[in-house]
Structure formats: structure tokens, C-alpha cells
Design a protein around this motif. Structure first.
Motif, short mmCIF file in Angstrom:
data_model
loop_
_atom_site.label_atom_id
_atom_site.label_comp_id
_atom_site.label_asym_id
_atom_site.label_seq_id
_atom_site.Cartn_x
_atom_site.Cartn_y
_atom_site.Cartn_z
N PHE A 1 0.81 -0.91 0.30
CA PHE A 1 0.29 0.07 0.48
C PHE A 1 0.58 1.37 -0.14
CE2 PHE A 1 -2.12 3.35 2.57
CZ PHE A 1 -3.68 3.47 1.64
N TRP A 2 1.69 1.58 1.03
CA TRP A 2 2.52 2.15 1.00
C TRP A 2 3.32 2.74 -0.68
CZ3 TRP A 2 1.04 5.22 4.25
CH2 TRP A 2 0.21 4.33 5.17
N GLY A 3 3.75 1.76 -1.23
CA GLY A 3 4.41 1.68 -2.19
C GLY A 3 3.40 2.40 -3.89
N LEU A 4 2.73 1.61 -3.43
CA LEU A 4 1.46 2.96 -4.26
C LEU A 4 0.61 3.96 -3.77
CD1 LEU A 4 0.04 1.40 -6.46
CD2 LEU A 4 -1.83 0.70 -5.00
N LEU A 5 1.21 3.95 -2.69
CA LEU A 5 1.29 5.70 -2.76
C LEU A 5 2.35 6.37 -2.50
CD1 LEU A 5 -1.09 6.99 -1.03
CD2 LEU A 5 0.07 6.63 1.45
N ALA A 6 3.17 6.13 -2.58
CA ALA A 6 4.82 7.05 -2.37
C ALA A 6 5.19 7.14 -4.11
CB ALA A 6 5.75 6.26 -1.77
N GLY A 7 4.88 6.10 -4.73
CA GLY A 7 5.21 6.42 -6.23
C GLY A 7 3.76 7.04 -7.11
N GLY A 8 2.39 6.79 -6.83
CA GLY A 8 1.51 7.53 -7.22
C GLY A 8 1.73 9.03 -7.21
N ALA A 9 1.97 9.81 -5.75
CA ALA A 9 1.87 10.44 -5.13
C ALA A 9 3.59 11.12 -5.95
CB ALA A 9 2.38 10.54 -3.90
N MET A 10 4.68 10.89 -6.16
CA MET A 10 5.75 10.87 -6.80
C MET A 10 5.51 11.38 -8.68
SD MET A 10 9.66 9.76 -7.36
CE MET A 10 10.66 10.82 -7.67
N LEU A 11 4.68 10.73 -9.16
CA LEU A 11 4.27 10.84 -10.74
C LEU A 11 2.99 11.48 -10.22
CD1 LEU A 11 3.93 9.12 -13.03
CD2 LEU A 11 2.27 7.39 -12.29
N LEU A 12 1.71 12.74 -9.99
CA LEU A 12 1.65 13.25 -9.66
C LEU A 12 2.32 14.33 -9.55
CD1 LEU A 12 -1.62 12.20 -7.10
CD2 LEU A 12 -1.71 11.87 -9.93
N LEU A 13 3.10 14.79 -8.89
CA LEU A 13 4.10 15.74 -9.00
C LEU A 13 5.11 15.85 -10.25
CD1 LEU A 13 5.78 17.91 -7.21
CD2 LEU A 13 7.23 16.21 -6.44
N PHE A 14 5.04 14.49 -10.88
CA PHE A 14 6.39 14.68 -12.18
C PHE A 14 5.18 15.33 -12.79
CE2 PHE A 14 9.46 13.51 -9.69
CZ PHE A 14 10.26 13.35 -10.64
N ARG A 15 3.86 15.08 -12.90
CA ARG A 15 3.07 15.22 -13.86
C ARG A 15 2.19 16.93 -13.68
NH1 ARG A 15 -1.29 10.41 -15.04
NH2 ARG A 15 0.55 8.89 -16.22
N ARG A 16 2.44 16.90 -12.95
CA ARG A 16 2.45 18.61 -12.41
C ARG A 16 3.31 19.44 -12.76
NH1 ARG A 16 3.68 22.19 -8.87
NH2 ARG A 16 2.68 23.90 -8.07
N LYS A 17 4.02 18.96 -12.47
CA LYS A 17 6.20 20.38 -13.03
C LYS A 17 5.09 20.31 -14.70
CE LYS A 17 10.85 20.52 -12.62
NZ LYS A 17 11.48 19.90 -11.85
N SER A 18 5.18 18.95 -15.40
CA SER A 18 5.14 18.62 -16.82
C SER A 18 4.40 19.76 -17.30
CB SER A 18 4.87 17.51 -17.32
OG SER A 18 3.76 17.04 -17.51
#
Length: 403
Positions: free
Chosen positions: A367-384
């Protein structure tokens, strides 16, 4: 008669390969979350019967080769999760909820589409992190019990090269011989021939529901049901996804109180029943999936003996067989995780956090892996999505890496 014999034989092979290739993963997963020997045998029997009943129902109803199996990645998830808050009854409650979520996905297509919309790199990385601990077991076994593990790994390598379909059954057969030769005959004679259903009233624990039920649902959907549909589509079929989810979800709910963790569309063995080797005529291949279902249900009657053999062996040896069975799945998951450059780092974060196996607030690492990776992906997409000038300004504020 020939037109029936070929798919029947294909179904028998599908059942044998499906059972022998990963029943050790199921037993390891159930024991990891608190099942006793009897409860683990009951769970193995439950998923065999539930898978078989689902396959027979779907095959006869739709006349399509819709093979059904237990969730092997889901069992690996249980190994990675370990003991849960509330013990075995809480794990059973999580199995019930996971099955209900699958039923809900079959009733409400937006839910199944939402699961399918999880970025493939993140889903693949989570699965890879779940599988990694088991896939390292063959290495540990070669160090700890080389005399037993060496022949198992050697047979797996040879069959993987020349008869890949039989690599895991062959390795398992060698392991069984090794166990029989190193175990006193009196202990072997105590093996139970007929497993029994051992019901457990489900209990409800928030950590178990969040840390087991939700990841089990996601892994079962993303790693089994969706790929299983893709296999059938690849062979030219148009299977009813909603019907398959409802049938396997209800079967999972029914199996949960007696220890079954999850059943789903087969992904690994699906091609054995849906491909041309089952029958030249695609309209006759459903006979193979129905036969496989009946065969798997019958093989479940040997769950007691299988469980006893597992318990008589060094734990690392059975984990090694399970790990060998999952090497291909790990390779596929890792390939999916790093396939997209823009999502590579979030996927690696998902993989690392999941593989670490940490438990926080009683909730496992998946669960924490999915949460951490999803949050980082959203951060990267926001920056893009930021204007180029703002991206350059934010980038300028980041110190260059030192070499």
C-alpha cells in the motif's frame, strides 16, 4: 471423438501445470498471514474448488475458453505482508472484502476502468516489489541447503530451456523426492489424505482492510484479470469482462471463510486452453477450460498431502520452488515498470518502498509503495504541465548533482 479428446487433454495439462506451478506460493502466503497447517490446506482446497466451479460456469455459459485460477501474485503479496493486525480472522475478513470489490468492479464498469487506468509502470513496480522477496529464495536455498536446492534449480534450468511448460512441475517433483528421501518414513505416513474445510468467522481490522484487502484487489485485477482478458482478446475472443468479474468475485467471497484468498481469470496458463494447441477450431476450445476447471477442483483434494510435504521440508526449499515459479512474472513486472521514461523514477520509488516490506500503522509495504509512487508521479506530471519558463526557473533552483 478426436475433436473432444484434444481439448480435454489440453485441459488436463492446464490443470496440472496451474496447480503444480504455484500451489507452494498459495500455502506460503496463507501461512504468512497466520493460517495454521489445517487452515492453509483448507484455503488451498477452497481456491481449487472455487476456481474450478468458476471455470466450468463461465465455459458452459459463454462457450469461451475462460480459464480461472487462484491469484498467484495475490498469494505473493500475502508473503510480503506477513502477520496482520487481528490475526488470521482479520486476514479472512480482508479476503471477503477483496472479493466484494471484484464483484463491484463487475457490476460497475467505471470501477474496473479505474483500476485499469492505474499507470502500468506503477502497477508493474508494485507487483515487482511484492515478488522480489520470494524470487530471491532460490539463491538463499542454494546457500543454506545446497544438496537439496542444487538439483531443484538444475532441473528447472534444463526444463526451462528445453520444455518450459514443465519447468516448475519438474522442479517441484525433484523437491518432493528430496523431501521424501530426507524425511523419516513415520512422519511421511502422518500426511493427511483428505483435507477438510476449516471455516473461520471473518473479523474486521482497518490495517488488514487497507493493507491486505485493497492491495489484494488491485494486484488481482491488474496482474491477473486484465492480462487474462488480454490473452483471450489476443486469440480473437470477445469475453464478457463483467460476467467474469462477477463470477470470480462471488467465488472468492464464498471461498474466503474457509481460507481462500482470491480467484480470478488465469493469465499465466490462459494460453494453454485458449491457444491453437487446445484445438484448431476456436469454438471448441472452451472444452479445455471446462476440463481444466474440473481437473483443478479434483487436484484440490490433494491439498492435505501437499501441505504436509511443504511443512516437512526446509522452509527455504519450498520458497525456492515458489520463487522459481515467479521469475517470469518478476521479469514482466520489471519490464513494465521501467518501460516509460517519464514514469521511471516514480516506478522505482514504488518498487523500493514495496520491496522494503515496511509496516507502518499496521499496513504493509504494498500500500505504501503504491501511495509513494503515485504521489511522485502526480508531482512529476504537475511539473510537466507548468509553463516552460516556470519549469526552467524551478529547475534553476535545484543544485546540480556533484560527481
Amino acid at each position: 471423438m478426436t475433436g473432444v479428446l484434444q481439448p480435454v487433454l489440453a485441459g488436463v495439462v492446464t490443470a496440472l501445470v496451474g496447480f503444480a506451478s504455484s500451489f507452494t506460493v498459495v500455502l506460503a502466503g496463507l501461512r504468512a498471514v497466520g493460517a495454521t497447517e489445517t487452515q492453509a490446506a483448507s484455503g488451498l482446497l477452497a481456491v481449487c474448488v472455487a476456481s474450478g466451479a468458476s471455470a466450468v460456469w463461465l465455459g458452459l455459459r459463454h462457450r469461451l475458453p475462460m480459464s480461472v485460477a487462484w491469484s498467484t501474485p495475490g498469494a505473493a503479496l500475502l508473503v510480503a505482508t506477513g502477520p496482520v493486525a487481528g490475526g488470521w480472522p482479520a486476514a479472512v475478513g480482508a479476503f471477503v472484502l477483496s472479493g466484494l470489490l471484484v464483484v463491484a468492479a463487475g457490476l460497475f464498469p467505471p470501477l474496473s476502468r479505474a483500476v485499469a487506468a492505474i499507470p502500468k509502470p506503477i502497477a508493474g513496480a508494485m507487483l515487482a516489489g511484492v515478488l522480489l522477496p520470494l524470487c530471491t529464495a532460490p539463491v538463499r536455498a542454494l546457500v543454506e541447503v545446497p544438496a537439496l536446492a542444487g538439483p531443484v534449480v538444475l532441473v528447472w534450468l534444463l526444463l526451462h530451456r528445453y520444455a518450459r511448460r514443465w519447468a516448475i512441475p519438474g522442479a517441484l517433483a525433484v523437491a518432493v523426492v528430496a523431501i521424501a528421501l530426507t524425511t523419516p518414513s513415520g512422519r511421511l505416513g502422518s500426511a493427511g489424505l483428505w483435507p477438510v474445510f476449516d471455516p473461520t468467522p471473518p473479523a474486521w481490522s482497518l490495517p488488514a482492510l487497507v493493507g491486505v484487502a485493497l492491495p489484494l484487489f488491485l494486484v488481482t485485477m491488474a496482474a491477473q484479470n486484465v492480462p487474462g482478458m488480454a490473452v483471450l482478446t489476443g486469440y480473437g475472443y470477445r469475453p464478457p469482462f463483467g460476467s467474469a468479474l462477477r463470477a470470480t468475485g462471488l467465488a472468492s467471497v464464498a471461498a474466503a471463510p474457509v481460507g481462500g484468498h482470491a480467484v480470478n481469470l488465469a493469465a499465466i496458463t490462459a494460453a494453454l486452453a485458449a491457444g491453437p494447441d487446445a484445438h484448431p477450431d476456436p469454438d471448441r476450445r472452451w472444452i479445455a477450460s471446462v476440463t481444466a476447471g474440473l481437473g483443478l477442483a479434483l487436484l484440490g483434494l490433494g491439498a492435505g498431502v501437499a501441505t504436509t510435504l511443504v511443512l516437512l521440508s526446509p522452509p527455504v526449499l519450498i520458497e525456492a520452488v515458489a520463487g522459481l515459479a515467479l521469475v517470469g512474472a518478476l521479469a514482466t513486472a520489471l519490464t513494465t515498470a521501467v518501460a516509460e521514461p517519464d514514469a521511471r523514477e516514480p516506478a522505482v520509488v514504488t518498487f523500493v518502498v514495496t520491496a522494503a516490506g515496511v509496516t507502518l500503522l499496521g499496513i504493509g509495504g504494498a500500500f505504501w509503495g503504491l501511495l509513494a509512487g503515485g504521489a511522485m508521479l502526480l508531482l512529476f506530471r504537475r511539473k510537466s504541465l507548468l509553463p516552460p519558463q516556470q519549469r526552467r526557473e524551478e529547475g534553476a533552483g535545484v543544485p546540480a548533482a556533484r560527481t
